[in-house]
Write a protein that holds these residues in place. Structure first.
Motif, mmCIF file in Angstrom:
data_model
loop_
_atom_site.group_PDB
_atom_site.id
_atom_site.type_symbol
_atom_site.label_atom_id
_atom_site.label_comp_id
_atom_site.label_asym_id
_atom_site.label_seq_id
_atom_site.Cartn_x
_atom_site.Cartn_y
_atom_site.Cartn_z
ATOM 1 N N ASP A 91 0.837 -1.215 0.000
ATOM 2 C CA ASP A 91 0.000 0.000 0.000
ATOM 3 C C ASP A 91 0.863 1.254 0.000
ATOM 4 N N ASP A 122 -2.293 5.593 8.396
ATOM 5 C CA ASP A 122 -3.139 4.397 8.357
ATOM 6 C C ASP A 122 -3.738 4.191 9.753
ATOM 7 N N ASP A 179 -8.223 1.115 4.654
ATOM 8 C CA ASP A 179 -9.074 0.198 3.883
ATOM 9 C C ASP A 179 -10.536 0.335 4.260
ATOM 10 N N LYS A 192 -8.285 3.479 0.532
ATOM 11 C CA LYS A 192 -7.340 2.864 -0.395
ATOM 12 C C LYS A 192 -8.097 2.235 -1.571
#
Length: 548
Positions: A17, A61, A90, A111
């Motif tokens: 990622d 994140d 996510d 994402k």
């Protein structure tokens, strides 16, 4: 306008990622958007970097090995409150996105849904939004600080206390600052060290006096704030050794003005390099303006207080001197009156009619002079606050009867009727009898002096359970409307008849002061050529008070 070089911190434990995001950023990089991306996998590593480096934006994140969900956002915000945060996750969850924004994030990216064409704009917007938020918060904080300082420094008028409060407030709000205050000596032109905080006061004063004005002189000459990032090595610094010894690195000097007059300089020092922004200079200038006004008010208060104390002392000396002089005058006056009385009674031999008339003139003049002396003594006692109140039960009927007997012959000699309406014997007051009688002695004498025909009337009435009213009414010459407000002024005189000796203008002023002392009020109304009426309203009961 081109953006400057941007430093981005990416906190992402998934290397794939992280690679995707780095690639996306590289593709949109241009001369208009140059960046350097620093990547770490753990929040702890990010926090360490934030302590030692500066960044323009953090890409965060929410699922890290050492932090999960909102905990990551909150910890980053605590570590770098002014740094814009963009969440990259996510989780395509609107509630989580809202929660992240509430906890300090400027944006929320999912994402796989990142629009590369909008990437640069999103980063710029996040940075600008955070900058605006920070500026707005700083403005609010500065306004609150200015309000707190203003409330604090205006809570007293003592100069030393004002400076002490000011420095305490600055130390509380900016604990890392050292602050000094120097006042300009208008006669010598030197800046005198007055007070400091978070510094060795004795060492600062010694160095300041030895080195002279130093940076304060530059502030005074330019009449503008002076900011120096490295005061230890600046060629304008005269006290570089002192600054090094005490770890002072950056400097901000603010001139203190009151109505465009320079009264001093307040200086702020930091122990870490600080390039004061224009907004910070403006803020500290405003704070200096508040301080200058508070200092000016304190100095003005001290001058007024000193002048008042000097005036009070002069008045005290004057009162004592006048009191002694008039008291000493009573003895020779009494000797004159005593000898005149002996002559009038023929003790020293029979007098001819014209000789008796002259002796009577001597007696009247001496008696008038004695009354003037007594009035002057009363005035001195009132001015010095030396006249105590002795409250006793007073029968109003008896007191008015005594006044009528005392003044009856003087009124008869002038051909004026004195009518005193006596109230019932049960009309009782609790007041100072001597001062009450003195009030009506002066009012009756005033009425006799300015009444050439007709009569003078004295009346009494109960207004209610707590107040009584006396009225002294005459058919005398009256007073012009524009002169009525002046009749109670000290030394003010209305022209009497040629037959009456001129007074000193004390009587009605003494009346007003005595009425005030007895918790009362006095009013006057008059018609020119028809007469004057004085109304005295008094408390039915007062309490005794001792003299000062």
């Amino acid at each position: 306008m081109n953006d400057p070089f941007k430093r981005l911190l990416l906190v992402e434990d998934n290397l794939a990622d992280a690679g995707v995001l780095r690639t996306a950023l590289s593709e949109v990089a241009s001369t208009d958007f140059a960046f350097r991306l620093v990547h770490v996998e753990k929040l702890s590593e990010a926090l360490q970097l934030l302590r030692d480096n500066s960044f323009d934006l953090i890409l965060l994140d929410l699922s890290l090995p050492d932090a999960w969900g909102m905990e990551a956002v909150i910890r980053v915000k605590e570590a770098a409150a002014t740094l814009p945060i963009v969440v990259v996750t996510d989780l395509d969850d609107e509630e989580v996105a809202i929660d992240a924004m509430r906890n300090g994030a400027q944006d929320y990216w999912v994402k796989g849904q990142i629009n590369r064409s909008m990437l640069v704009r999103a980063i710029r917007y996040a940075i600008e939004r955070k900058k605006a938020d920070v500026q707005l918060q700083q403005q609010r904080e500065r306004q609150a600080i200015l309000h707190q300082v203003n409330v604090a420094v205006t809570s007293t008028l003592d100069l030393q206390s004002v400076i002490e409060i000011l420095l305490n407030e600055i130390a509380r709000l900016f604990p890392d600052f050292a602050t000094t205050v120097r006042f300009l000596n208008q006669e010598t032109g030197f800046f005198v060290p007055f007070a400091c905080r978070n510094l060795d006061g004795e060492a600062w004063r010694t160095t300041a006096m030895r080195a002279g004005g130093g940076l304060a002189n530059i502030v005074a000459e330019t009449r503008k704030p002076l900011a120096i990032v490295d005061v230890q090595n600046d060629p304008r610094s005269r006290n570089a050794d002192f600054f090094r010894a005490h770890g002072l690195i950056s400097y901000l000097g603010i001139p203190l003005f009151v109505e465009d007059e320079l009264i001093g300089v307040i200086a702020f020092y930091t122990r870490h390099p600080r390039d004061f922004t224009a907004e910070e200079v403006e803020f500290f200038s405003t704070l200096g303006g508040q301080a200058a006004m508070a200092i000016h008010n304190s100095r003005l208060y001290e001058r007024i207080k000193a002048a008042r104390d000097a005036l009070e002392k002069a008045l005290e000396v004057k009162s004592v001197l006048v009191g002694v002089m008039v008291h000493e005058l009573k003895t020779p006056i009494q000797v004159i009156m005593g000898n005149a009385e002996l002559l009038a009674e023929g003790i020293c031999g029979e007098l001819k009619p014209d000789q008796k008339e002259r002796v009577r003139t001597i007696e009247n003049g001496a008696d008038e002079l004695l009354r003037l002396i007594d009035s002057t003594l009363n005035m001195v006692r009132l001015e010095r606050g030396k006249m105590a109140l002795v409250a006793t039960e007073v029968c109003v009927s008896d007191l008015l009867a005594e006044l009528k007997a005392e003044f009856q012959s003087a009124f008869q000699r002038k051909g004026i009727e004195l009518e005193v309406q006596l109230p019932p014997p049960e009309s009782i007051m609790k007041t100072d009898r001597v001062k009450l009688k003195e009030i009506f002695r002066n009012l009756l004498e005033n009425a006799r002096k300015f009444t050439h025909s007709g009569k003078v009337t004295v009346e009494f009435a109960s207004r209610d359970n707590d107040r009584v009213e006396f009225v002294v009414r005459d058919t005398g010459v009256g007073i012009k409307d524009d002169l009525l407000p002046k009749v109670f002024e000290l030394f003010y005189q209305v022209d009497a008849s040629p037959e009456e000796p001129a007074g000193a203008g004390l009587g009605l002023n003494i009346v007003k002061r005595l009425v005030d002392a007895l918790s009362g009020e006095i009013n006057v109304n008059s018609q020119l050529g028809q007469g004057t009426t004085f109304r005295v309203t008094l408390a039915r009961e007062i309490t005794s008070s001792s003299s000062d």
